[in-house]
Structure formats: structure tokens, C-alpha cells
Design an enzyme around this catalytic site. Sequence first.
Site, short mmCIF file in Angstrom:
data_model
loop_
_atom_site.label_atom_id
_atom_site.label_comp_id
_atom_site.label_asym_id
_atom_site.label_seq_id
_atom_site.Cartn_x
_atom_site.Cartn_y
_atom_site.Cartn_z
N ASN A 10 0.77 -1.02 0.18
CA ASN A 10 -0.07 -0.10 0.13
C ASN A 10 0.86 1.27 0.01
OD1 ASN A 10 -1.52 2.30 0.87
ND2 ASN A 10 -2.97 0.77 1.90
N HIS A 13 0.90 6.22 1.78
CA HIS A 13 1.40 7.00 2.70
C HIS A 13 2.55 7.72 1.98
CE1 HIS A 13 -0.96 6.59 5.57
NE2 HIS A 13 -1.03 5.30 5.63
N HIS A 46 -5.72 3.73 -1.75
CA HIS A 46 -6.80 4.13 -1.25
C HIS A 46 -7.27 5.50 -1.59
CE1 HIS A 46 -9.52 4.41 2.66
NE2 HIS A 46 -10.38 4.58 1.64
N ARG A 48 -9.26 8.41 -1.10
CA ARG A 48 -10.08 8.71 0.04
C ARG A 48 -11.17 9.76 -0.54
NH1 ARG A 48 -8.72 6.48 5.59
NH2 ARG A 48 -10.59 7.86 6.06
N ARG A 52 -6.72 12.52 0.84
CA ARG A 52 -5.69 12.80 1.65
C ARG A 52 -4.34 11.96 1.31
NH1 ARG A 52 -7.21 10.14 7.34
NH2 ARG A 52 -9.09 10.98 7.07
N GLU A 73 -8.73 0.60 -2.94
CA GLU A 73 -9.44 0.56 -1.71
C GLU A 73 -10.54 1.86 -1.97
OE1 GLU A 73 -7.25 0.78 1.67
OE2 GLU A 73 -6.29 -0.91 1.38
N THR A 104 -8.42 3.82 8.58
CA THR A 104 -9.53 2.95 8.29
C THR A 104 -9.92 2.40 9.78
OG1 THR A 104 -9.08 2.46 6.01
CG2 THR A 104 -10.77 1.29 7.01
N GLU A 154 -11.06 -9.28 2.98
CA GLU A 154 -9.98 -8.90 3.85
C GLU A 154 -10.13 -8.48 5.17
OE1 GLU A 154 -7.39 -6.09 1.92
OE2 GLU A 154 -6.27 -5.35 3.57
N HIS A 197 -3.65 -4.58 8.00
CA HIS A 197 -3.64 -3.22 8.74
C HIS A 197 -2.87 -3.35 9.84
CE1 HIS A 197 -5.81 0.63 9.11
NE2 HIS A 197 -5.23 0.58 10.29
#
Length: 252
Positions: A10, A13, A46, A48, A52, A73, A104, A154, A197
Site C-alpha cells: 500500500n 503514505h 486508497h 479517500r 488525503r 480501496e 481505516t 480482507e 492493517h
Amino acid sequence: MAGYLRLGVNIDHVATIRNARGGPHPDPVRAAEIAEAAGADGITIHLREDRRHIRDGDIEAIRKATRLPINLEMAVTEEMQAIATAFRPHAACLVPERREERTTEGGLDVAGMQGRMAPVVDALRAAGARVSLFIEPAPAQIAAAQSLRAPVVELHTGKYAELWLEGGAEAAAPELERLKAAAADARRRGIEPHAGHGLTFDNVGPVAAIAELAELNIGHFLIGEAIFIGLDAAIREMRRRMDIARGAAVAA
Ligand code: PXP
């Protein structure tokens, strides 16, 4: 010996850091390229509602830069459904999303919102996406995922990761049992279980050892660790630890 466990990286970030300054650096496209070279099996992003992390334009740029399958996502909203059905990702993972949350928090209450979810799941399936539902490792959620004919769930490992931080493997053991039971339950129902996660070098082993799991999605820790050892090395080390847990590699 358990089968091969895919690693989805992922890269959200990387975009979070880029967005902190508003310029183009660091570019999530470069992160996707490095992840591919380091042996990742997929790229997870993801989009969002508040953008962000990655932004709309990043999605196509990342797809062009990598041959890896993209797991998008997304929240269960009309806006995201329109974007996902136009983009047609390899996989679409439906997640809960609240504006005020830092990440999340908790899984999607599939059991409580089947009516709202059914048309979204159907639309994504019609667009060719492999639909995944991000859920707590709870029997009612897996049963609801089966009713929605989701091919993938998931399992949220956030609680497991939190307990690990509080008291290591011993504290996390009951939640690990829930994850094991949920992964087995999903397989019995013909659903492919993934997990993710809060996974780190320290806590990934026991989760990666759950034979029924087919994929882990890991982000924040890898991007954070990349600051110290580089993204390539962080991904390779995570891969190595996953392989050891699967019995596919010997510990160094
Ligand atoms: N899987 C899902 C569905 C997520 O929402 C996230 C966080 O965005 C992850 C995996 C990765 O979690 P982390 O960044 O804590 O590794």
C-alpha cells in the site's frame, strides 16, 4: 507447507508525504516501480473522499508505471463507484470511511448494510473488478460477504496489531485465533481470505502463517521503515519474513 502468500504494498503514505508540501515529491509512481522491482505482488491504493492520500490522477499514472495488479480501496459511495467502474481495477476493496478518522478504523459492517452494498458490489463485479470486503474477523460478517457473493474478504488485523503493541504475541493471541477461525470460515464458504492493517516486521509472522490466507496488504509500516532502510529493502525484508512464516524459506 502453506501456499504462496501474496504481498500487496500500500503506497498511500508516499502520497501523504508528498501532499504535506503540495509539490510532486515523493512520487507514488516511483514507489510503485520500486515495489514491483522488490517483489511485491500488487499495489494497493486508497482514494479517500478527502484525497488525503493518492489523488484521482495518481491512479492512471500508477497503472501506466507498473504491470502489477492494482487493488483500489474505496468507500461505498456513488462517487467512488463511478471512479472505480471507469478505472476498472484488478481488485476493488470496499472499506468503511469516516472523515475524522486517522486511518481505516474497524471493518465494514457488511452484515448491517447489505442492502446498500449489493448494487455497489454488483456494479464493480460487472466492471471486471475482483471485489473484496474489508471486515472484522467475525462470523456474521463473513456470512454477509457470502450473501453478497463477494469473492474475497480482507480481514482487519488492526485489533491484533494494537494488542501486539500492548503486550506482544501473548496479548495478541486471542485475536490471532479469531483471524484463524475467520480465514477458515471464509474458505469453507468459498471466499478467498486476505488480511491487513497495522502489520509490521515484528507481528507479521503469526498472521502470515495462517495457511488459508492468500494475500496480505501492508502500507504504513513499510513506508515508515523506508525512511531508515529504503523501500526496496523494507519490502524484501517483509517478503522474507512472510516466506519464513509460510515455511517457504529458512530463518537467517
Ligand atoms: N488493508 C486495508 C483495507 C486498509 O484500509 C489498509 C490501510 O489503508 C491496509 C490494508 C494497510 O494498513 P497499514 O497501512 O496499517 O499497513
